[in-house]
Motif scaffolding. Sequence first.
Motif, PDB file in Angstrom:
ATOM      1  N   TRP A  60      59.543 -35.774 -39.021  1.00  0.00           N
ATOM      2  CA  TRP A  60      60.710 -35.494 -38.186  1.00  0.00           C
ATOM      3  C   TRP A  60      61.970 -36.099 -38.813  1.00  0.00           C
ATOM      4  O   TRP A  60      63.041 -35.483 -38.797  1.00  0.00           O
ATOM      5  N   ALA A  61      61.846 -37.303 -39.370  1.00  0.00           N
ATOM      6  CA  ALA A  61      62.995 -37.950 -40.007  1.00  0.00           C
ATOM      7  C   ALA A  61      63.449 -37.165 -41.237  1.00  0.00           C
ATOM      8  O   ALA A  61      64.650 -36.959 -41.450  1.00  0.00           O
ATOM      9  N   ILE A  62      62.502 -36.720 -42.050  1.00  0.00           N
ATOM     10  CA  ILE A  62      62.850 -35.933 -43.242  1.00  0.00           C
ATOM     11  C   ILE A  62      63.562 -34.647 -42.841  1.00  0.00           C
ATOM     12  O   ILE A  62      64.583 -34.262 -43.433  1.00  0.00           O
ATOM     13  N   THR A  63      63.024 -33.970 -41.823  1.00  0.00           N
ATOM     14  CA  THR A  63      63.635 -32.714 -41.374  1.00  0.00           C
ATOM     15  C   THR A  63      65.037 -32.959 -40.845  1.00  0.00           C
ATOM     16  O   THR A  63      65.955 -32.154 -41.080  1.00  0.00           O
ATOM     17  N   ALA A  64      65.243 -34.078 -40.128  1.00  0.00           N
ATOM     18  CA  ALA A  64      66.565 -34.390 -39.598  1.00  0.00           C
ATOM     19  C   ALA A  64      67.563 -34.672 -40.718  1.00  0.00           C
ATOM     20  O   ALA A  64      68.733 -34.285 -40.632  1.00  0.00           O
ATOM     21  N   VAL A  65      67.126 -35.339 -41.769  1.00  0.00           N
ATOM     22  CA  VAL A  65      68.005 -35.580 -42.917  1.00  0.00           C
ATOM     23  C   VAL A  65      68.392 -34.259 -43.573  1.00  0.00           C
ATOM     24  O   VAL A  65      69.566 -34.035 -43.919  1.00  0.00           O
ATOM     25  N   LEU A  66      67.420 -33.364 -43.746  1.00  0.00           N
ATOM     26  CA  LEU A  66      67.712 -32.047 -44.327  1.00  0.00           C
ATOM     27  C   LEU A  66      68.715 -31.282 -43.455  1.00  0.00           C
ATOM     28  O   LEU A  66      69.658 -30.666 -43.972  1.00  0.00           O
ATOM     29  N   ALA A  67      68.530 -31.322 -42.145  1.00  0.00           N
ATOM     30  CA  ALA A  67      69.429 -30.617 -41.237  1.00  0.00           C
ATOM     31  C   ALA A  67      70.849 -31.182 -41.321  1.00  0.00           C
ATOM     32  O   ALA A  67      71.831 -30.430 -41.315  1.00  0.00           O
ATOM     33  N   THR A  68      70.963 -32.494 -41.410  1.00  0.00           N
ATOM     34  CA  THR A  68      72.276 -33.129 -41.513  1.00  0.00           C
ATOM     35  C   THR A  68      72.983 -32.710 -42.799  1.00  0.00           C
ATOM     36  O   THR A  68      74.186 -32.410 -42.797  1.00  0.00           O
ATOM     37  N   ASP A 253      88.896 -30.423 -35.331  1.00  0.00           N
ATOM     38  CA  ASP A 253      87.806 -30.314 -34.353  1.00  0.00           C
ATOM     39  C   ASP A 253      86.517 -29.824 -35.008  1.00  0.00           C
ATOM     40  O   ASP A 253      85.420 -30.274 -34.653  1.00  0.00           O
ATOM     41  N   THR A 254      86.644 -28.897 -35.961  1.00  0.00           N
ATOM     42  CA  THR A 254      85.453 -28.402 -36.657  1.00  0.00           C
ATOM     43  C   THR A 254      84.792 -29.522 -37.447  1.00  0.00           C
ATOM     44  O   THR A 254      83.564 -29.714 -37.387  1.00  0.00           O
ATOM     45  N   ARG A 255      85.592 -30.260 -38.202  1.00  0.00           N
ATOM     46  CA  ARG A 255      85.039 -31.347 -39.018  1.00  0.00           C
ATOM     47  C   ARG A 255      84.325 -32.382 -38.148  1.00  0.00           C
ATOM     48  O   ARG A 255      83.174 -32.758 -38.410  1.00  0.00           O
ATOM     49  N   LEU A 256      84.994 -32.843 -37.102  1.00  0.00           N
ATOM     50  CA  LEU A 256      84.415 -33.887 -36.258  1.00  0.00           C
ATOM     51  C   LEU A 256      83.210 -33.377 -35.476  1.00  0.00           C
ATOM     52  O   LEU A 256      82.211 -34.088 -35.330  1.00  0.00           O
ATOM     53  N   ALA A 257      83.289 -32.143 -34.972  1.00  0.00           N
ATOM     54  CA  ALA A 257      82.197 -31.610 -34.162  1.00  0.00           C
ATOM     55  C   ALA A 257      80.941 -31.392 -34.993  1.00  0.00           C
ATOM     56  O   ALA A 257      79.836 -31.791 -34.598  1.00  0.00           O
ATOM     57  N   MET A 258      81.083 -30.764 -36.166  1.00  0.00           N
ATOM     58  CA  MET A 258      79.909 -30.447 -36.973  1.00  0.00           C
ATOM     59  C   MET A 258      79.276 -31.708 -37.560  1.00  0.00           C
ATOM     60  O   MET A 258      78.059 -31.860 -37.553  1.00  0.00           O
ATOM     61  N   ARG A 259      80.086 -32.624 -38.044  1.00  0.00           N
ATOM     62  CA  ARG A 259      79.526 -33.826 -38.651  1.00  0.00           C
ATOM     63  C   ARG A 259      79.054 -34.830 -37.598  1.00  0.00           C
ATOM     64  O   ARG A 259      78.005 -35.465 -37.760  1.00  0.00           O
ATOM     65  N   GLY A 260      79.819 -34.941 -36.504  1.00  0.00           N
ATOM     66  CA  GLY A 260      79.390 -35.841 -35.442  1.00  0.00           C
ATOM     67  C   GLY A 260      78.092 -35.402 -34.802  1.00  0.00           C
ATOM     68  O   GLY A 260      77.203 -36.219 -34.543  1.00  0.00           O
ATOM     69  N   SER A 261      77.968 -34.109 -34.557  1.00  0.00           N
ATOM     70  CA  SER A 261      76.722 -33.582 -33.986  1.00  0.00           C
ATOM     71  C   SER A 261      75.539 -33.867 -34.888  1.00  0.00           C
ATOM     72  O   SER A 261      74.459 -34.274 -34.433  1.00  0.00           O
ATOM     73  N   ALA A 262      75.736 -33.659 -36.195  1.00  0.00           N
ATOM     74  CA  ALA A 262      74.642 -33.874 -37.142  1.00  0.00           C
ATOM     75  C   ALA A 262      74.199 -35.325 -37.148  1.00  0.00           C
ATOM     76  O   ALA A 262      72.987 -35.621 -37.173  1.00  0.00           O
ATOM     77  N   LEU A 263      75.142 -36.261 -37.118  1.00  0.00           N
ATOM     78  CA  LEU A 263      74.784 -37.681 -37.155  1.00  0.00           C
ATOM     79  C   LEU A 263      74.079 -38.121 -35.879  1.00  0.00           C
ATOM     80  O   LEU A 263      73.126 -38.912 -35.926  1.00  0.00           O
ATOM     81  N   ILE A 264      74.530 -37.611 -34.728  1.00  0.00           N
ATOM     82  CA  ILE A 264      73.874 -37.968 -33.467  1.00  0.00           C
ATOM     83  C   ILE A 264      72.446 -37.435 -33.429  1.00  0.00           C
ATOM     84  O   ILE A 264      71.496 -38.148 -33.061  1.00  0.00           O
ATOM     85  N   VAL A 265      72.279 -36.180 -33.816  1.00  0.00           N
ATOM     86  CA  VAL A 265      70.934 -35.592 -33.833  1.00  0.00           C
ATOM     87  C   VAL A 265      70.048 -36.313 -34.834  1.00  0.00           C
ATOM     88  O   VAL A 265      68.856 -36.554 -34.578  1.00  0.00           O
ATOM     89  N   LEU A 266      70.597 -36.692 -35.984  1.00  0.00           N
ATOM     90  CA  LEU A 266      69.824 -37.456 -36.964  1.00  0.00           C
ATOM     91  C   LEU A 266      69.312 -38.753 -36.348  1.00  0.00           C
ATOM     92  O   LEU A 266      68.119 -39.091 -36.482  1.00  0.00           O
ATOM     93  N   VAL A 268      68.868 -39.518 -33.160  1.00  0.00           N
ATOM     94  CA  VAL A 268      67.890 -39.271 -32.098  1.00  0.00           C
ATOM     95  C   VAL A 268      66.536 -38.880 -32.674  1.00  0.00           C
ATOM     96  O   VAL A 268      65.492 -39.393 -32.241  1.00  0.00           O
ATOM     97  N   TYR A 269      66.527 -37.996 -33.670  1.00  0.00           N
ATOM     98  CA  TYR A 269      65.262 -37.515 -34.222  1.00  0.00           C
ATOM     99  C   TYR A 269      64.544 -38.564 -35.061  1.00  0.00           C
ATOM    100  O   TYR A 269      63.338 -38.463 -35.285  1.00  0.00           O
ATOM    101  N   VAL A 270      65.267 -39.576 -35.509  1.00  0.00           N
ATOM    102  CA  VAL A 270      64.622 -40.665 -36.247  1.00  0.00           C
ATOM    103  C   VAL A 270      64.120 -41.743 -35.288  1.00  0.00           C
ATOM    104  O   VAL A 270      62.990 -42.230 -35.415  1.00  0.00           O
ATOM    105  N   LEU A 271      64.939 -42.110 -34.308  1.00  0.00           N
ATOM    106  CA  LEU A 271      64.632 -43.271 -33.471  1.00  0.00           C
ATOM    107  C   LEU A 271      63.787 -42.943 -32.244  1.00  0.00           C
ATOM    108  O   LEU A 271      62.925 -43.732 -31.857  1.00  0.00           O
TER     109      LEU A 271
END
Length: 506
Positions: A60-68, A253-266, A268-271
């Motif tokens: 799950w952690a590897i997949t989350a890193v790839l998604a980010t 907004d695009t920069r913050l939304a896309m990168r912020g979402s990726a980091l939050i999901v990363l 959650v999926y790791v921890l």
Amino acid sequence: MAHPYVTHGSSSDAVANHEFEKTLRWWDGVTINMAMPAALFVSLGASIGAIGVWTAIALWAITAVLATMHNWAYSEVAGLLPHKAGGVAVYANEAWKSRVNLVGPLATFAYWFAWSSSLAIYGLLIGDLVQAQWFPHATWSFYDGSVHVGLPHLIAVLVIFLGWAANVLGMKPAVWTMMAMGVLLMIPIVFFIVLPFVTGKWSAGDFSSGTPGTHHWIGLPTALTWIFVMAWSVYGVEATASFVPEFKDTVRDTRLAMRGSALIVLAVYVLMPFGVSGLAGQKAIDADPTTFYGAAFARLFGGHGSFIMTVCLIAGLLLMMLMTSADGGRVLYGSSRDGLTLRQLGELNRFKVPGRAMTLDFVLNVILVLFLGNTLAILIAGNLGYVLMHVFAISGFLLLRKDRPGARRPIKLGAIWTPIAVALTIVDLVLLYFGVTHSSVTGYGGTRELLIGVAVLSLSVLLYAYRVVVQDKSTLHWRSAAPTVVPPDVQVSRLDDAGRLEPAGE
């Protein structure tokens, strides 16, 4: 004729010709993507039961890193094509159409089908949770000629309808609803990440490193196949790109939304898998991989824990359904506007959202709930097209860099991202290969699902041909001309539906 370029406004005003209302801010984009952890709740238990806690956590952690990493690359393309509705699947079309026109309909239709068909899954899960928690004795059903329809099916139809209704009334009401659902979903996520360690109730005593019972390490093919399955849950963080034309300050907004979402999901999926697995224990997860969360929550909060967890999980699934319907509708809309599928789907309703496309989602999923016994088979079939779409989209990042080196990129990544994108393209191709050839090892698919996936992709080509030949009364071509490139030091006055520059003053 006036000069085709006009300089005015800031770089964040790059979106020129769109019909969506620009009402969203970056935190709305993050809120939309807070639905993604709900998919983890759906799939985590099954992965732990099949490959053990330690292996599941690692994959799950590897997949989350790839998604980010994918999302980071897509943020540059979103800045390059801010007027394009439909997100990364439409970006794939934009990158590939000067080489192979068929990539566009394949990518966009596969993306839509993979997302939209999941509404039936989430609706039925909500129905099962409601029945188990509040109506355990409501076991009646009737046969409609294909499926034994019971209370969970009727609840599924109801929540699919409510999600459709919330979305077709406009984006702002949908976002407010998503925020409320997101707050409820974050309650168990935060508690599962933090409280097991604070209370001393976390233990790894029965964790296994491989197949439960044998503790044998899974082989590389099995690991890659599981990552392919997990990609359906995690790669979906790219959904923010579908809402880019609706951001007020498009670039920021695009920069913050896309990168912020990726980091939050990363995070959650790791921890979260680490915390909840140590709280519940592998034996409990193996015994009940779908609803073990209630018992785990009860360990933290006593007798009412199961009730609270059920409410929060239902909220998360509703959030996922709202986001799925909104995203899938925009993909169909963007696909239609680019001439890739039926013309009728490229219309916005009076609330400035793609009501027709979302209504198609609603009808499709009601049919799946009421007349298809195994909706999971459709979901796995859709994942084949979804990962294929990512192959086209991340390779499209490379093609757009090659074909449009002089284009204005307000969200610009460093040169190192070219080899990173090459590596991601190779990884996605490998995952697709093992997903097709080894899907049975996960228990999630087989030959039937592969054939359904091929049929879906074939349908996209037929709809594309109908659009071009019948509706547009044109001729099918293997490739299309590339649109005019916007120089990096120039602002655009207007773009037409195909993304080409329109002269100022026309």
